[in-house]
Design a protein around this motif. Structure first.
Motif, PDB file in Angstrom:
ATOM      1  N   SER A  54       0.770  -1.318   0.085  1.00  0.00           N
ATOM      2  CA  SER A  54       0.066  -0.045  -0.162  1.00  0.00           C
ATOM      3  C   SER A  54       1.016   1.292   0.041  1.00  0.00           C
ATOM      4  O   SER A  54       2.074   1.359   0.625  1.00  0.00           O
ATOM      5  N   PRO A  55       0.392   2.359  -0.721  1.00  0.00           N
ATOM      6  CA  PRO A  55       1.244   3.451  -0.641  1.00  0.00           C
ATOM      7  C   PRO A  55       1.100   4.234   0.849  1.00  0.00           C
ATOM      8  O   PRO A  55       1.884   5.428   1.093  1.00  0.00           O
ATOM      9  N   ALA A  56       0.337   3.977   1.522  1.00  0.00           N
ATOM     10  CA  ALA A  56       0.141   4.621   2.839  1.00  0.00           C
ATOM     11  C   ALA A  56       1.416   4.548   3.790  1.00  0.00           C
ATOM     12  O   ALA A  56       2.086   3.633   3.746  1.00  0.00           O
ATOM     13  N   ARG A  57       1.671   5.638   4.171  1.00  0.00           N
ATOM     14  CA  ARG A  57       3.032   5.860   4.917  1.00  0.00           C
ATOM     15  C   ARG A  57       3.182   4.804   5.942  1.00  0.00           C
ATOM     16  O   ARG A  57       4.449   4.239   6.047  1.00  0.00           O
ATOM     17  N   ARG A  58       2.450   4.442   6.716  1.00  0.00           N
ATOM     18  CA  ARG A  58       2.510   3.294   7.717  1.00  0.00           C
ATOM     19  C   ARG A  58       2.862   1.901   7.212  1.00  0.00           C
ATOM     20  O   ARG A  58       3.785   1.040   7.514  1.00  0.00           O
ATOM     21  N   ALA A  59       2.143   1.645   5.960  1.00  0.00           N
ATOM     22  CA  ALA A  59       2.552   0.359   5.245  1.00  0.00           C
ATOM     23  C   ALA A  59       3.739   0.276   4.384  1.00  0.00           C
ATOM     24  O   ALA A  59       4.825  -0.471   4.532  1.00  0.00           O
ATOM     25  N   ARG A  60       4.299   1.684   3.911  1.00  0.00           N
ATOM     26  CA  ARG A  60       5.520   1.580   3.247  1.00  0.00           C
ATOM     27  C   ARG A  60       6.619   1.312   4.438  1.00  0.00           C
ATOM     28  O   ARG A  60       7.661   0.790   4.103  1.00  0.00           O
ATOM     29  N   ARG A  61       6.435   2.152   5.586  1.00  0.00           N
ATOM     30  CA  ARG A  61       7.545   2.046   6.550  1.00  0.00           C
ATOM     31  C   ARG A  61       7.694   0.574   6.846  1.00  0.00           C
ATOM     32  O   ARG A  61       8.886  -0.105   7.227  1.00  0.00           O
ATOM     33  N   ALA A  77      -3.847   0.590  -5.539  1.00  0.00           N
ATOM     34  CA  ALA A  77      -5.229  -0.433  -5.371  1.00  0.00           C
ATOM     35  C   ALA A  77      -5.220  -1.195  -4.033  1.00  0.00           C
ATOM     36  O   ALA A  77      -6.111  -1.685  -3.608  1.00  0.00           O
ATOM     37  N   ILE A  78      -4.063  -1.173  -3.459  1.00  0.00           N
ATOM     38  CA  ILE A  78      -3.880  -2.212  -2.059  1.00  0.00           C
ATOM     39  C   ILE A  78      -4.552  -1.258  -0.940  1.00  0.00           C
ATOM     40  O   ILE A  78      -5.005  -1.906   0.158  1.00  0.00           O
ATOM     41  N   TYR A  79      -4.422   0.195  -1.025  1.00  0.00           N
ATOM     42  CA  TYR A  79      -5.010   0.983   0.141  1.00  0.00           C
ATOM     43  C   TYR A  79      -6.373   0.881  -0.081  1.00  0.00           C
ATOM     44  O   TYR A  79      -7.133   1.064  -0.990  1.00  0.00           O
ATOM     45  N   GLN A  80      -7.105   0.548   0.973  1.00  0.00           N
ATOM     46  CA  GLN A  80      -8.768   0.364   1.281  1.00  0.00           C
ATOM     47  C   GLN A  80      -9.155  -0.683   0.266  1.00  0.00           C
ATOM     48  O   GLN A  80     -10.213  -0.639  -0.109  1.00  0.00           O
ATOM     49  N   ALA A  81      -8.139  -1.570  -0.023  1.00  0.00           N
ATOM     50  CA  ALA A  81      -8.595  -2.866  -0.902  1.00  0.00           C
ATOM     51  C   ALA A  81      -9.596  -3.737  -0.156  1.00  0.00           C
ATOM     52  O   ALA A  81      -9.700  -3.975   0.957  1.00  0.00           O
ATOM     53  N   TYR A  82     -10.479  -4.600  -1.008  1.00  0.00           N
ATOM     54  CA  TYR A  82     -11.495  -5.767  -0.379  1.00  0.00           C
ATOM     55  C   TYR A  82     -10.521  -6.779  -0.607  1.00  0.00           C
ATOM     56  O   TYR A  82      -9.453  -6.981  -1.400  1.00  0.00           O
ATOM     57  N   PRO A  83     -10.784  -7.973  -0.018  1.00  0.00           N
ATOM     58  CA  PRO A  83      -9.730  -9.094  -0.180  1.00  0.00           C
ATOM     59  C   PRO A  83      -9.615  -9.723  -1.571  1.00  0.00           C
ATOM     60  O   PRO A  83      -8.743 -10.217  -1.957  1.00  0.00           O
ATOM     61  N   GLU A  84     -11.107  -9.603  -2.138  1.00  0.00           N
ATOM     62  CA  GLU A  84     -10.920 -10.095  -3.636  1.00  0.00           C
ATOM     63  C   GLU A  84      -9.800  -9.192  -4.644  1.00  0.00           C
ATOM     64  O   GLU A  84      -9.407  -9.729  -5.318  1.00  0.00           O
ATOM     65  N   GLU A  85      -9.856  -8.119  -4.140  1.00  0.00           N
ATOM     66  CA  GLU A  85      -8.961  -7.055  -5.050  1.00  0.00           C
ATOM     67  C   GLU A  85      -7.590  -7.474  -4.780  1.00  0.00           C
ATOM     68  O   GLU A  85      -6.618  -7.471  -5.724  1.00  0.00           O
ATOM     69  N   PRO A  95       4.879 -15.411 -12.740  1.00  0.00           N
ATOM     70  CA  PRO A  95       4.710 -16.962 -12.451  1.00  0.00           C
ATOM     71  C   PRO A  95       6.098 -17.575 -11.920  1.00  0.00           C
ATOM     72  O   PRO A  95       6.222 -18.626 -11.494  1.00  0.00           O
ATOM     73  N   ASP A  96       7.225 -16.900 -12.373  1.00  0.00           N
ATOM     74  CA  ASP A  96       8.617 -17.320 -11.853  1.00  0.00           C
ATOM     75  C   ASP A  96       8.986 -16.671 -10.529  1.00  0.00           C
ATOM     76  O   ASP A  96       9.963 -17.166  -9.701  1.00  0.00           O
ATOM     77  N   HIS A  97       8.284 -15.772  -9.829  1.00  0.00           N
ATOM     78  CA  HIS A  97       8.425 -15.617  -8.477  1.00  0.00           C
ATOM     79  C   HIS A  97       8.083 -16.695  -7.611  1.00  0.00           C
ATOM     80  O   HIS A  97       6.701 -17.099  -7.501  1.00  0.00           O
ATOM     81  N   ALA A  98       8.826 -17.339  -6.754  1.00  0.00           N
ATOM     82  CA  ALA A  98       8.630 -18.265  -5.879  1.00  0.00           C
ATOM     83  C   ALA A  98       7.966 -17.901  -4.566  1.00  0.00           C
ATOM     84  O   ALA A  98       7.203 -18.382  -3.945  1.00  0.00           O
ATOM     85  N   THR A  99       8.639 -16.375  -4.040  1.00  0.00           N
ATOM     86  CA  THR A  99       7.947 -16.135  -3.067  1.00  0.00           C
ATOM     87  C   THR A  99       7.495 -14.403  -3.207  1.00  0.00           C
ATOM     88  O   THR A  99       8.437 -13.546  -3.756  1.00  0.00           O
ATOM     89  N   VAL A 100       6.243 -14.239  -2.778  1.00  0.00           N
ATOM     90  CA  VAL A 100       5.758 -12.601  -2.853  1.00  0.00           C
ATOM     91  C   VAL A 100       5.266 -12.368  -1.602  1.00  0.00           C
ATOM     92  O   VAL A 100       4.767 -13.207  -0.740  1.00  0.00           O
ATOM     93  N   ALA A 101       5.558 -11.017  -1.341  1.00  0.00           N
ATOM     94  CA  ALA A 101       4.858 -10.452   0.108  1.00  0.00           C
ATOM     95  C   ALA A 101       4.071  -9.473  -0.342  1.00  0.00           C
ATOM     96  O   ALA A 101       4.320  -8.702  -1.356  1.00  0.00           O
ATOM     97  N   LEU A 102       3.016  -9.230   0.416  1.00  0.00           N
ATOM     98  CA  LEU A 102       1.909  -8.313   0.379  1.00  0.00           C
ATOM     99  C   LEU A 102       1.897  -7.511   1.655  1.00  0.00           C
ATOM    100  O   LEU A 102       1.737  -8.175   2.817  1.00  0.00           O
ATOM    101  N   CYS A 103       1.882  -6.263   1.786  1.00  0.00           N
ATOM    102  CA  CYS A 103       1.998  -5.584   3.013  1.00  0.00           C
ATOM    103  C   CYS A 103       0.808  -4.400   3.025  1.00  0.00           C
ATOM    104  O   CYS A 103       0.759  -3.687   1.896  1.00  0.00           O
TER     105      CYS A 103
END
Length: 156
Positions: A54-61, A77-85, A95-103
């Motif tokens: 998310s681009p929110a300051r707290r998530a970026r940090r 799109a991650i800020y204020q997203a619904y789980p489906e989004e 598809p080659d990424h073995a590990t992805v993080a979402l904050c």
């Protein structure tokens, strides 16, 4: 096999009339908890190829402290997203990424974790889950993840 790290931003300052929600910084505790989350992930041997954030300051940090040196993509799109989004964002990953993080933020991050893995667990600030997925990112959907571990800074 793919690995997904879902991280809720760490503890942030309370919102005030003078500070827009997106600009809320982490508290001192939030800073420490985000660093600790990163340490725990490194102990587990997990370093993502990319961090969706998310681009929110707290998530970026939080992402900066938890994943130093890892490429981060700040996606509005991650800020204020619904789980489906959030799930749609994950399906678009290389598809080659073995590990992805979402904050990101609750309730979406928590609801996405429960959607993928089932179960009933909390998701406080600074909490992360590690989910293993046997399908390609493009095929990720409800119930197709296996909860490997959950870390909560308040329980550590």
């Amino acid at each position: 096999m793919r690995t997904l790290i879902l991280l809720r931003h760490a503890k942030a300052a309370n919102q005030t009339l003078a500070m827009p929600d997106k600009d809320r910084p982490l508290t001192d505790r939030g800073e420490r908890d985000a660093e600790r989350a990163g340490e725990e992930l490194r102990i587990l041997g997990l370093t993502p190829e990319v961090v969706l954030c998310s681009p929110a300051r707290r998530a970026r940090r939080t992402a900066e402290l938890a994943f130093p040196g890892v490429q981060a993509r700040y996606e509005p799109a991650i800020y204020q997203a619904y789980p489906e989004e959030l799930l749609e964002r994950l399906r678009l990953q290389d598809p080659d990424h073995a590990t992805v993080a979402l904050c990101g933020h609750n309730p979406a991050v928590h609801e996405l974790a429960l959607t993928l893995t089932g179960g009933d667990y909390g998701f406080g600030p600074g909490t992360f889950v590690v989910i293993r997925c046997a399908v390609p990112w493009a095929e990720l959907s409800s119930g197709l993840g296996e909860l490997i571990t959950r870390w909560d800074p308040k329980l550590d």
